[in-house]
Design a protein around this motif. Sequence first.
Motif, PDB file in Angstrom:
ATOM      1  N   ARG A  13     -56.644  25.774 -21.307  1.00 21.52           N
ATOM      2  CA  ARG A  13     -55.188  25.265 -21.715  1.00 21.52           C
ATOM      3  C   ARG A  13     -54.922  25.882 -23.055  1.00 21.52           C
ATOM      4  N   TYR A  47     -56.721  26.382 -28.467  1.00 21.10           N
ATOM      5  CA  TYR A  47     -57.271  26.068 -27.124  1.00 21.10           C
ATOM      6  C   TYR A  47     -57.411  24.275 -27.021  1.00 21.10           C
ATOM      7  N   VAL A  48     -56.929  23.962 -26.072  1.00 23.33           N
ATOM      8  CA  VAL A  48     -56.815  22.564 -25.694  1.00 23.33           C
ATOM      9  C   VAL A  48     -57.802  22.173 -24.691  1.00 23.33           C
ATOM     10  N   GLU A  88     -49.921  25.316 -22.633  1.00 24.52           N
ATOM     11  CA  GLU A  88     -50.202  23.916 -22.793  1.00 24.52           C
ATOM     12  C   GLU A  88     -48.458  23.385 -22.846  1.00 24.52           C
TER      13      GLU A  88
END
Lengths: 135, 200
Positions: free
Chosen positions: A38, A55-56, A85
Amino acid sequence: MKALTILAWLLAGGGLLGLIGSWAVPAWYRPQAQLIQRVQLNEAEYKLFGTLGDYVGSPQKMIISDPKAFLEGKTGPNGSKLVSEDYLVQNKIYPLQLQTIEFFAEMVRYSSIGAVLVGALGIAWLRRRRRLLVD
Amino acid sequence: MMTIRSFSLSFVALGLAATSLAQMKTYTIVNDPKHKLAQVESKTAVETFTGKSTAITGSFSFDAAKKVGRGTLQLPVASIDTGIPLRNEHLQDTNWLNAAKNPNIRFVSQGTRHLKGDEYEVTGNFTMNGVTKQIKTKAIVRQLPASAQTRELGFKGDVLRVETSFPITLKDFNVIIKGQAVGKVSETVNVKISVFAQTG
């Protein structure tokens, strides 16, 4: 005695169904799962540093059926597919994780094996008891 | 003669100090949710989940020439969103981060050491659930002087991009995983912070 026999058969039969399901369900989902990263898109970061955004979490195998969530042509760590996301949040998509499916399938598998064993032993014991009573 | 020399030396020293002070700039985290993100990731066999917040605030002092700096970050516990409202409530509970008693998570850096390129080693005090522990982590710090491009993107003054991530063991901060949460939340979670800050 009859009720016990029915219960034993139900346990064994239910366990057998559970056992089949615990293999079938993950087998159904596994091909649909993709390694996904994500990413929270950030225009400033892209324009200033050339990176898409933040970046999650870390890459993980998920099932996302909405193709609009994917950022086509872009890959993340370990060859993961990038997913927006913002799109997931806006559309209230909480992706199914393959590890969760596998975990619960494993729980069902062990429980089912237990049920089959208890049911089969029960059936055998009841049959033996009936035979002894007849003799 | 001696007095004049001492005066001259003092003047030079003052000048150097002033230059040094001028190079150490203060950057405040941009008050725009799209320019800041704090996240925490828990990984267990059951699931991996990420708690996110864009309510992080704070500031940095950074000298791009000398490659030194320090900073303070603060995050309201109540702002962490794990994607599930019930889990958010649990997170703020007395058994967890006790948001009522300890409303903020804080990080105050005590020292930095330049490693290479934009990479720094940062030592600081991390406070969560009322417990403070010293941590050492790596951070990527990128500084950009104000330009037409940064202004076009809405930044005021020079821009600083700071990214860091570090693991936190929950029990070190008196967060004990028990009951239904056992196996669903990892003992060690990974904290990741990425923010834009500006001098203006």
